[in-house]
Write a protein that holds these residues in place. Structure first.
Motif, PDB file in Angstrom:
ATOM      1  N   ASN A  88       0.834  -1.209   0.000  1.00  0.00           N
ATOM      2  CA  ASN A  88       0.000   0.000   0.000  1.00  0.00           C
ATOM      3  C   ASN A  88       0.865   1.255   0.000  1.00  0.00           C
ATOM      4  O   ASN A  88       0.524   2.264  -0.638  1.00  0.00           O
ATOM      5  CB  ASN A  88      -0.928   0.003   1.218  1.00  0.00           C
ATOM      6  CG  ASN A  88      -2.131  -0.903   1.018  1.00  0.00           C
ATOM      7  OD1 ASN A  88      -2.586  -1.109  -0.114  1.00  0.00           O
ATOM      8  ND2 ASN A  88      -2.638  -1.474   2.101  1.00  0.00           N
ATOM      9  N   ASN A  89       2.000   1.208   0.719  1.00  0.00           N
ATOM     10  CA  ASN A  89       2.937   2.341   0.686  1.00  0.00           C
ATOM     11  C   ASN A  89       3.475   2.541  -0.726  1.00  0.00           C
ATOM     12  O   ASN A  89       3.576   3.671  -1.226  1.00  0.00           O
ATOM     13  CB  ASN A  89       4.100   2.089   1.657  1.00  0.00           C
ATOM     14  CG  ASN A  89       3.741   2.470   3.072  1.00  0.00           C
ATOM     15  OD1 ASN A  89       2.690   3.045   3.319  1.00  0.00           O
ATOM     16  ND2 ASN A  89       4.607   2.148   4.016  1.00  0.00           N
TER      17      ASN A  89
ATOM     18  N   GLY B  61      -2.148   9.604   2.326  1.00  0.00           N
ATOM     19  CA  GLY B  61      -2.459   8.403   3.041  1.00  0.00           C
ATOM     20  C   GLY B  61      -2.574   8.443   4.513  1.00  0.00           C
ATOM     21  O   GLY B  61      -3.204   9.309   5.054  1.00  0.00           O
TER      22      GLY B  61
ATOM     23  N   THR C  34       0.940   4.062  -2.898  1.00  0.00           N
ATOM     24  CA  THR C  34       0.726   5.489  -2.590  1.00  0.00           C
ATOM     25  C   THR C  34       1.811   6.367  -3.185  1.00  0.00           C
ATOM     26  O   THR C  34       1.526   7.448  -3.734  1.00  0.00           O
ATOM     27  CB  THR C  34       0.670   5.688  -1.063  1.00  0.00           C
ATOM     28  OG1 THR C  34      -0.408   4.911  -0.526  1.00  0.00           O
ATOM     29  CG2 THR C  34       0.459   7.151  -0.714  1.00  0.00           C
TER      30      THR C  34
END
Length: 454
Positions: free
Chosen positions: A358-359, A416, A362
């Motif tokens: 997910n990082n 985020g 992003t």
């Protein structure tokens, strides 16, 4: 009486005083006995020498010669026949008569000590038999007044007393210096711990040296630094929690008020409800992350390990996230050999990898790539998650696993999360007995390496 330096000084003084007293008494007794033994040996030797002369010529002229020899010395000689009758004497005293009467028969040829008690008697004495043709014909008695021995002992005692006083003074001085030297750092440590108990962690202790006191000082200094860091972390943690909770609650309250007080079109109503649901989900994820971290801190977090086939496990993750990467036009692929297995909790390992992916999702842009590569290294298994996104500034790398730490200081919602994802990754990897490291360069990408024991 309560000071440590005073107690240490008393203990050292009593210990050293006992040791020195024992050693001085032992040395005094040894010197005294040795000196008296020398006097008795010398007295016996003189008696045996006279005996040898008399055995050659046992007549009045020889007797007079022997007596004359001793008349100029501090010793006395008495020569008797075998019945104890005095034939010649250098200084006949009534006391000497008593010693002669108490002499024993069957005296060995080398003679013996007749009286050696110099402390209670006025004389020490020896006896040597005079023999001719192996028959005793008389005796040579040697006497020495004990006044000279007492005078010698008094001088010896005086010297020992002077040495004892000097040793005592030096010992006390050394003890004072040593006790203060030992107590001073302990007093500093006590004051430091009192400051720490009041919440003041700005202590500075001397950490030089390699002894136990230095080790203790180092430990207290390290504890102070750690507590100071923890307090600062706690402040930042509480501040971050307040911020993260306030933001979604503000949105939820604001849009709820709008929905309650205004007449809105169905389109606007659905728009605002969507925002409320989004912020509610964000709040729910934040609380869940905080709850997970709390359980990890209390060691109540359970890891149920099982044997995972990594190729199938990662294929499922690829299937889940591929649409999200395709939507942002980011190349995503997984490279894992068939047959690789790992003992791990499948749900928690998936949480680790999803957080890292997910990082990457992003911070990567269109045209970038993200990959998962699994390799075996002897007894270790390495999972690398690599992207070619924005990268992490060098100054931020040491802190990215701290709770609520984010590289984007502006805390923009577009970029985020809550700043808890990497902290959870680190805790989960450690719970599996593994290690996580990060390598990154700005505008070139970031690589997270997970290392697990097989």
């Amino acid at each position: 009486m309560k000071k440590l330096s005073f107690k240490l000084g008393i203990i050292f003084f009593i210990t050293l005083f006992c040791i020195e007293t024992f050693m001085m008494l032992f040395l005094h007794a040894s010197l005294t006995n040795s000196r008296v033994e020398e006097e008795l040996t010398s007295l016996q030797a003189r008696g045996n020498s006279h005996r040898t002369i008399l055995e050659r010529n046992f007549d009045k002229e020889t007797l007079a010669h022997v007596v004359l020899m001793e008349s100029k010395e501090n010793t006395d000689v008495v020569i008797t026949d075998k019945t104890g009758k005095i034939l010649a004497a250098s200084h006949p005293h009534p006391e000497i008569q008593a010693y002669i009467k108490n002499s024993e028969d069957n005296v060995p040829y080398n003679g013996k000590v007749l009286q050696g008690n110099w402390q209670e008697e006025n004389y020490i004495s020896t006896i040597s038999p005079i023999q001719k043709q192996q028959t005793t014909i008389g005796y040579v008695f040697m006497f020495q007044n004990t006044d000279s021995i007492h005078a010698l002992m008094e001088r010896l005692n005086r010297h020992f007393l002077i040495v004892g006083i000097i040793s005592g003074v030096v010992t006390i001085a050394v003890i004072i210096v040593l006790s203060r030297k030992l107590a001073f750092p302990l007093v500093q440590m006590k004051e430091a711990t009192l400051k720490m108990s009041k919440g003041d962690f700005t202590v500075a202790l001397s950490t030089n040296g390699k002894d136990e006191l230095s080790d203790l000082s180092n430990a207290i200094q390290l504890l102070s630094d750690d507590l100071h860091h923890l307090r600062e972390e706690r402040k930042e943690f509480l501040s971050s929690i307040a911020h993260e909770l306030r933001t979604p609650l503000t949105f939820i309250k604001g849009y709820t008020d709008i929905l309650y007080k205004r007449d809105l079109t169905e389109r606007d109503r659905q728009k605002y409800l969507g925002i409320i649901i989004e912020e509610t989900n964000r709040l729910s994820r934040l609380i869940k992350d905080l709850f997970d971290l709390a359980k990890m801190d209390e060691n109540s977090f359970v890891i149920d390990k099982e044997s995972l086939h990594l190729d199938k496990f990662l294929a499922n993750i690829e299937t889940k996230l591929s649409p999200a990467f395709q939507e942002k036009q980011i190349h995503f692929f997984v490279q894992c050999e068939e047959g690789l297995t790992l003992m791990a909790d499948s749900a928690r390992l998936e949480q680790i990898i999803l957080n890292l992916l997910n990082n990457a999702l992003t911070y990567c842009s269109s045209g970038d790539s993200t990959s998962i590569i699994v390799k075996r290294h002897s007894r270790f298994l390495q999972i690398s998650i690599k992207d070619t996104g924005k990268g992490i500034p060098k100054k931020d790398l040491p802190y990215i696993f701290e709770r609520f730490y984010r590289v984007e200081k502006s805390r923009t919602r577009a970029l985020g999360g809550s700043g808890l994802g990497l902290a959870i990754v680190k805790e989960l990897v450690h719970a599996h007995g593994g290690e996580v490291t990060v390598f990154s360069e700005e505008n070139k990408g970031t690589t997270f390496e997970l290392l697990f024991k097989e």
